[in-house]
Structures are given as structure tokens and as C-alpha cells.
Design an enzyme around this catalytic site. Structure first.
Site, PDB file in Angstrom:
ATOM      1  N   LYS A  22      90.473 -50.853 -57.020  1.00 45.98           N
ATOM      2  CA  LYS A  22      91.486 -51.919 -57.014  1.00 45.98           C
ATOM      3  C   LYS A  22      92.586 -51.634 -58.019  1.00 45.98           C
ATOM      4  CE  LYS A  22      91.073 -55.717 -59.462  1.00 45.98           C
ATOM      5  NZ  LYS A  22      92.135 -56.459 -60.165  1.00 45.98           N
ATOM      6  N   ASN A  23      92.215 -51.239 -59.237  1.00 47.70           N
ATOM      7  CA  ASN A  23      93.221 -51.062 -60.288  1.00 47.70           C
ATOM      8  C   ASN A  23      94.155 -49.884 -59.986  1.00 47.70           C
ATOM      9  OD1 ASN A  23      92.320 -53.267 -61.755  1.00 47.70           O
ATOM     10  ND2 ASN A  23      90.860 -52.066 -62.945  1.00 47.70           N
ATOM     11  N   CYS A 117      93.291 -63.126 -64.199  1.00 46.21           N
ATOM     12  CA  CYS A 117      92.162 -63.737 -64.910  1.00 46.21           C
ATOM     13  C   CYS A 117      92.553 -64.117 -66.325  1.00 46.21           C
ATOM     14  CB  CYS A 117      90.990 -62.759 -64.961  1.00 46.21           C
ATOM     15  SG  CYS A 117      90.158 -62.573 -63.390  1.00 46.21           S
ATOM     16  N   ARG A 122      97.493 -60.635 -72.664  1.00 41.44           N
ATOM     17  CA  ARG A 122      97.868 -59.301 -72.192  1.00 41.44           C
ATOM     18  C   ARG A 122      99.391 -59.221 -72.173  1.00 41.44           C
ATOM     19  NH1 ARG A 122      93.831 -58.097 -67.151  1.00 41.44           N
ATOM     20  NH2 ARG A 122      94.168 -60.250 -66.608  1.00 41.44           N
ATOM     21  N   ASP A 306      85.822 -53.998 -68.355  1.00 42.18           N
ATOM     22  CA  ASP A 306      85.535 -54.650 -67.073  1.00 42.18           C
ATOM     23  C   ASP A 306      84.054 -54.589 -66.691  1.00 42.18           C
ATOM     24  OD1 ASP A 306      88.104 -55.476 -66.654  1.00 42.18           O
ATOM     25  OD2 ASP A 306      88.575 -54.056 -65.059  1.00 42.18           O
ATOM     26  N   ARG A 398      88.994 -61.438 -55.532  1.00 42.76           N
ATOM     27  CA  ARG A 398      90.184 -60.704 -55.975  1.00 42.76           C
ATOM     28  C   ARG A 398      89.898 -59.206 -56.107  1.00 42.76           C
ATOM     29  NH1 ARG A 398      91.694 -61.825 -61.275  1.00 42.76           N
ATOM     30  NH2 ARG A 398      93.138 -60.145 -60.831  1.00 42.76           N
TER      31      ARG A 398
END
Length: 431
Positions: A22-23, A117, A122, A306, A398
Site C-alpha cells: 500500500k505505501n 490515522c 506527522r 507499522d 484502508r
């Protein structure tokens, strides 16, 4: 509202295939708009974050075509708008990648401040610092980030902190700047390398991705290409920890084992058997008691932030006392209160969790506070005795494609429901 209802207590066993990262996908999909030719991207995870980003890309005029659930064609030649104020885009953190992509392509971008999230601060200060060094001006007004440059010129940029997002954003902008750019103290994560490889496949000149110094020579234009996204390190790690937590035996297929070494090392310390293949990792935890250990999250190649919640739910069942230190995000222990409902004994002080192992979890109704913690709570529920209900599963959706389907294929009793009647039906069916 959709929920997961789970009957736990069965060890997970079997093979599971891991999807695209995903990232990496979020950076690659944003970068794809920088070419005026068609780009074909394979192994795109069909999750909420990627779908939202693709909708935003369509909103600004790019052509997006799904060839199948995990393959997409993108053509950025028809982009007419540099403003991304699409309502949904505020829900995902990676919307800021459109800043770097549009700045590189159009020398201007306006993007709504991102969400995602709530796991801690960030800030995008390192992104903006880098854009300024390339010659751009920036402004934040009414929730929008505005970045504009008459021309982009290569620069020597030193990041104050290691930041994946800023590293990817600056690679995108700099690959179409005049002259050479050097990024120092760059992030080394696998998805940074994947975005660099994708940009190079489109004709960029990026060297050093995967080290802390990345050198970029600007090019005039980027061309079309076909590219396949790397497997998802975090999805793979989640299933590896699911094997440990449920005393199971899972072979995680379609992975790059090197990306998983920090997770494998901790599982070995905990007493699991870890068997690496060319593109698979098998984790065996049947008929054994997990051992306590200490974990500290660090930038790659350290233990991933993560994976911290998934590790903690396993350690909370280990014999003895463990310490988990979170050094990346300051708000990443919100799941601890939910896990306590299942019987975990965890005390949080600042950025450290002190864990006293318990014999087992009992089922409970809990809420997913964010993406990775939500997935961890699902795994905890699969290890627990009795029924659990997980609320707010949109967080989990997500980042995990067909999570419940993959867990069911491993023997887990889990179903997605959206009303009380279906929930009760599942409980009666499972017994």
C-alpha cells in the site's frame, strides 16, 4: 456500520498470498501522473486508500482505467487542474504525494491538508523545506497547501529527520528539476526504493535509493511504462504475527524475505520457527509458549512502527515481561485500552509499553483506533476464547485487501457484518 464478528481460539494454518505494498502504491500512483504517456501499474492493492487516491487523480483530469482489480492504467496528459480539494482526499495521509508530483509536472500544486490515522503528529515541514530548496514558494491557507515555482532547480537537501513521505515527494519533484539534486539523511524503506525504481522505469535518473544519500539528475520528461509493485511488508508481517499469536503455522507467500528480517528476528527470539524460502516465509508456533522480548521501533531496516501493535498483541501472550518502545509516532498505543478488554496486562508510560504476559485472551467488543492497531485487534480476537466484535473496521479496510477472506482461508472464524441480525446469525452458525 460494518463490523467484524469473530469466534477465536483456533490456530491459523495454511498458505496466504500477500498483495502489493500500500505505501509503495500510493507514491507510485501519484508519480504516474507525471508522464503524458500511458502508465500500466500491476499488483495495486485494492484497498480504500488507493481507490481514494485514484478518484482524486481522476478529479484533476487524468485518465484512470482499471484493467482488473489489481491493475490500473493512468495517463496524465489530460490533467487540467492543479488543485486537489476532493473531500475524500482529506481522509488519507498520502494525498501529499500529489504536491511533489504536480509540482514536478506543472510547477504548481494545491492540495488539501491530509488526514489518515490519528497516530501522532506527522508534519510536512521537511516536504516544504525541500520544495523551497528547489525554488518553490509555499503557503498554507484554509486547510490547503499551495506550492508554486517559476522553475525548479536541483539542490542539496539535508532532511532534519528521516522521513519517508518527504523523501518520496522530493524524489518526484527533483526528477524533473533542472540539474542535480542530492537528498541526504533520506529514508531507506523498501517502498522508497520501489517509487525510485518506478520513476526510473519512466525515464528518471535516480541513484542511491535504499541508502541515506539519493542522487537525482533532472530530465525534461517522463515516458510511459509497465511496472509491478513490490509485496506489502506490513501485510506479510501481520500474518507472520498472526501465526505466533494464535499458535499457528502460516506460510506467507509472494514476499521479499529480506524486507521482513527485523520481524523474523523477533519471532525467533520469541521461540517461533521461521523458515525462509525464495519468495516465502513460514512461521511455526504450534504447541509452544511464546517467550518475552523487547522491541524498539526504528526506521528501516529497524523494526517497523507499522508492526508495533501486532507485535504487542503477541507479546501480551508471551511468558514473562516485555517492553515495547515506540520511537516514531507518539500516539500509537491507543489500542492498549481495547486490548485490556480482552484481558491483556499492559501499562503505558510515555512512548513505552510494559507488558506482563497472560495465559490467554477472552472475546470482547472493541473498536479499531487506527489501521494497524485495528488489524492487531482482529488477530487478538482470533486468538481469544469466545466471540469478539470489532467496530470501526473502515480503518482496517484502508490498508488490507480482503482481510477477512484471507483469515478465513487459514481457518479463522471471521465475518464482515453490517447489522445485528447478521451478527446473531454468525454466532448461531458458529455455535
Amino acid at each position: 456500520m460494518e463490523q467484524y464478528v469473530i469466534k477465536g481460539g483456533t490456530p491459523l494454518k495454511g498458505n496466504v498470498s500477500i498483495g502489493g505494498a500500500k505505501n509503495a502504491a500510493l507514491g507510485i500512483l501519484a508519480a504516474a501522473i507525471m508522464s503524458d504517456e500511458t502508465v500500466t501499474i500491476e499488483n495495486v492493492p485494492n484497498v480504500r486508500d488507493t481507490r481514494v487516491l485514484l478518484q482524486a487523480i481522476e478529479e484533476i483530469g487524468a485518465k484512470v482505467k482499471y484493467l482488473d482489480n489489481n491493475t490500473v492504467e493512468i495517463n496524465g496528459s489530460t490533467i487540467t487542474d492543479v488543485t486537489v480539494d476532493y473531500d475524500y482526499i482529506k481522509k488519507i495521509r498520502a494525498s501529499y504525494y500529489l504536491l511533489g508530483a504536480l509540482l514536478g509536472k506543472k510547477h504548481e500544486s494545491n492540495v488539501a491538508l491530509p488526514g489518515g490515522c490519528n497516530i501522532g503528529s506527522r508534519p510536512i515541514d521537511q516536504h516544504l523545506k525541500g520544495f523551497r530548496a528547489l525554488g518553490a514558494f509555499d503557503d498554507i491557507d484554509k486547510g490547503m497547501v499551495h506550492v508554486k515555482a517559476d522553475r525548479l532547480v536541483g539542490a542539496h537537501i539535508y532532511f532534519d529527520v528521516v522521513t519517508v513521505g518527504a523523501t518520496i515527494n522530493l524524489m518526484m519533484a527533483a526528477c524533473m528539476a533542472e540539474g542535480a539534486t542530492i537528498l541526504e539523511n533520506a529514508a531507506k524503506e523498501p517502498h522508497v526504493v520501489d517509487v525510485a525504481n518506478f520513476l526510473n522505469a519512466m525515464g528518471a535518473n535516480i541513484k542511491g535509493a535504499g541508502t541515506d544519500v539519493i542522487r537525482i539528475k533532472g530530465v525534461d520528461k517522463l515516458h510511459g511504462c509497465s511496472y509491478s509493485i513490490i509485496p506489502d511488508q506490513i501485510e506479510a508481517g501481520t500474518f507472520m504475527l498472526a501465526a505466533a499469536t494464535t499458535n499457528g503455522d502460516i506460510t506467507v507467500c509472494n514476499v521479499i524475505p529480506k524486507h521482513l528480517e527485523s520481524i523474523s528476528a523477533k519471532l525467533l527470539e520469541m521461540g517461533c520457527t521461521v523458515i525462509e524460502g525464495d519468495d516465502s516465509v513460514r512461521v511455526v508456533a504450534t504447541d509452544r509458549t511464546l517467550k518475552a522480548t523487547n522491541v524498539k521501533t526504528l526506521p528501516y531496516p529497524g523494526f517497523p512502527t507499522d508492526m508495533q501493535p501486532q507485535m504487542a498483541i503477541a507479546l501480551a501472550l508471551a511468558e514473562g515481561n516485555s517492553i515495547v518502545t515506540e520511537s516514531i509516532f507518539e500516539n500509537r498505543f491507543k489500542y492498549v485500552g481495547e486490548l485490556a478488554r480482552m484481558g491483556a496486562k499492559i501499562k503505558v508510560e510515555g512512548n513505552t509499553a510494559y507488558i506482563e504476559g497472560v495465559k490467554g485472551y477472552s472475546g470482547a467488543d472493541v473498536s479499531a483506533p487506527d489501521l494497524r492497531a485495528g488489524a492487531a485487534l482482529v488477530v487478538a480476537a482470533l486468538a481469544a476464547e469466545g466471540f469478539s466484535v470489532i467496530d470501526d473496521i473502515e480503518y482496517i479496510q484502508r490498508g488490507y485487501e480482503n482481510f477477512e477472506g484471507k483469515l478465513s482461508s487459514l481457518g479463522g472464524s471471521i465475518e464482515k457484518v453490517d447489522n445485528e441480525r447478521d451478527l446473531q446469525k454468525f454466532k448461531l452458525k458458529i455455535g
